[in-house]
Design an enzyme around this catalytic site. Sequence first.
Site, PDB file in Angstrom:
ATOM      1  CG  ASP A  49     -13.590  -7.469   2.582  1.00  6.30           C
ATOM      2  OD1 ASP A  49     -13.194  -6.731   3.499  1.00  6.30           O
ATOM      3  OD2 ASP A  49     -14.160  -7.036   1.554  1.00  6.30           O
ATOM      4  CE  LYS A 108       2.007 -17.631  -3.242  1.00  5.16           C
ATOM      5  NZ  LYS A 108       1.138 -18.813  -3.343  1.00  5.16           N
ATOM      6  CG  ASP A 128      -1.824 -20.173  -1.872  1.00  2.43           C
ATOM      7  OD1 ASP A 128      -1.276 -20.193  -0.744  1.00  2.43           O
ATOM      8  OD2 ASP A 128      -1.320 -20.750  -2.869  1.00  2.43           O
ATOM      9  CE1 TYR A 148      -3.446  -2.722   0.702  1.00  2.00           C
ATOM     10  CE2 TYR A 148      -4.621  -0.721   1.289  1.00  2.00           C
ATOM     11  CZ  TYR A 148      -4.630  -2.056   0.950  1.00  2.00           C
ATOM     12  OH  TYR A 148      -5.825  -2.717   0.876  1.00  2.00           O
ATOM     13  CG  ASP A 154      -8.105  -4.885   1.888  1.00  6.58           C
ATOM     14  OD1 ASP A 154      -9.057  -4.472   2.562  1.00  6.58           O
ATOM     15  OD2 ASP A 154      -8.055  -4.801   0.639  1.00  6.58           O
TER      16      ASP A 154
END
Length: 358
Positions: A250, A190, A222, A141, A246
């Site tokens: 959700d 990751k 993942d 970001y 982020d």
Amino acid sequence: MYRIAVLPGDGIGPEVIEEGLKVLKAVEEKYGLRFDIKKYPFGGEAIDKYGEPYPEETRNGCLSSDAVLLGAVGGPKWDGLEGDKRPEAGLLALRKSLGVYANLRPAVLYPSLKEVSPLKNELLENGLDILVVRELIGGIYFGPKGTEALEYGFRAYDTEVYETQEIERIAVIAFEAALRRRKKITSVDKANVLESSRLWRKTVEEVAKRYPEVELNHMYVDNCAMQLVKNPFQFDVILTNNMFGDILSDEAAQIVGSIGILPSASLRGDRVGLYEPIHGSAPDIAGKKIANPLATILSVAMMLQYSFGEEEAAQDIRKAVERALEEGFRTADLGKGIVLSTEEMGDKVVEYIKGVIF
Ligand code: IPM
Ligand code: MN
């Protein structure tokens, strides 16, 4: 006296903030607290007024307050703007200016909302309580970014960057939180592909040595996305970077029923904090009076807890929310029940806080 800067923002932001403020007023009276509340323009609203999403007046107001309560920013009206002029850029600048690196997003299943969860109900018998600890002011970001013209088309890039110290401090927040919970951390990265993730993993392992009573495991992002729908009960605290946090928050929100009930607190290890619902501005339902105010109301509870140490008032709000849901009151996003408008849901919570209904 606690000073609170309130940024209603865009879309459903002002509607849900109104209900948050109602609840704040109710606890102010009930617990003899004093809040000094000032509203400031932010996001698209501020772009329209001042040409920038995070104007100086707002910045000064936020930096001189004990806590910031934010609705949401963004909407189609400002989607055509360049990246650094968008409402969302204001949100990132706000988080950065406050230095709130630790974003706590608790995803808790209310027993009365079991049917709203897309997961099979027999899986949910024992409840679900996950805390996502998201790094908030670093990573992709905020790393170097740009768009360059090529002979054919463009090259655009964003860069994921983390330094040891940034990972250490967010890890400490996660471990401290885990100590007060089920003492289990899943650090999500990751590391099979990304260099920054390998530093993340190594650093989290170093911090873990200081917390022998906390069980730590690592998971690729993942796989984590899959495990959250396959077996979410394995998770207690999920510790992760800005972008993965982020996305995964959700997902966690949806498995507990609705993104409309998830609050968040963004902290920097002292009193000052930023509190916002995680749902965003939802322009499609703005003005329809159907937005769920509970995420904002629960964010107010987090503010009372983390910034002001008013545990009892915070607990009172949570109980009132739980009670309203148990009694069958719903906003449109929560499916079947006694469907209330945004305002009516706010009033209902206030009634329970005041003890008007038993
Ligand atoms: C969130 C939001 C923001 C984010 C956007 C609006 C910039 O999605 O708080 O989750 O990506 O952090
Ligand atoms: Mn998000």
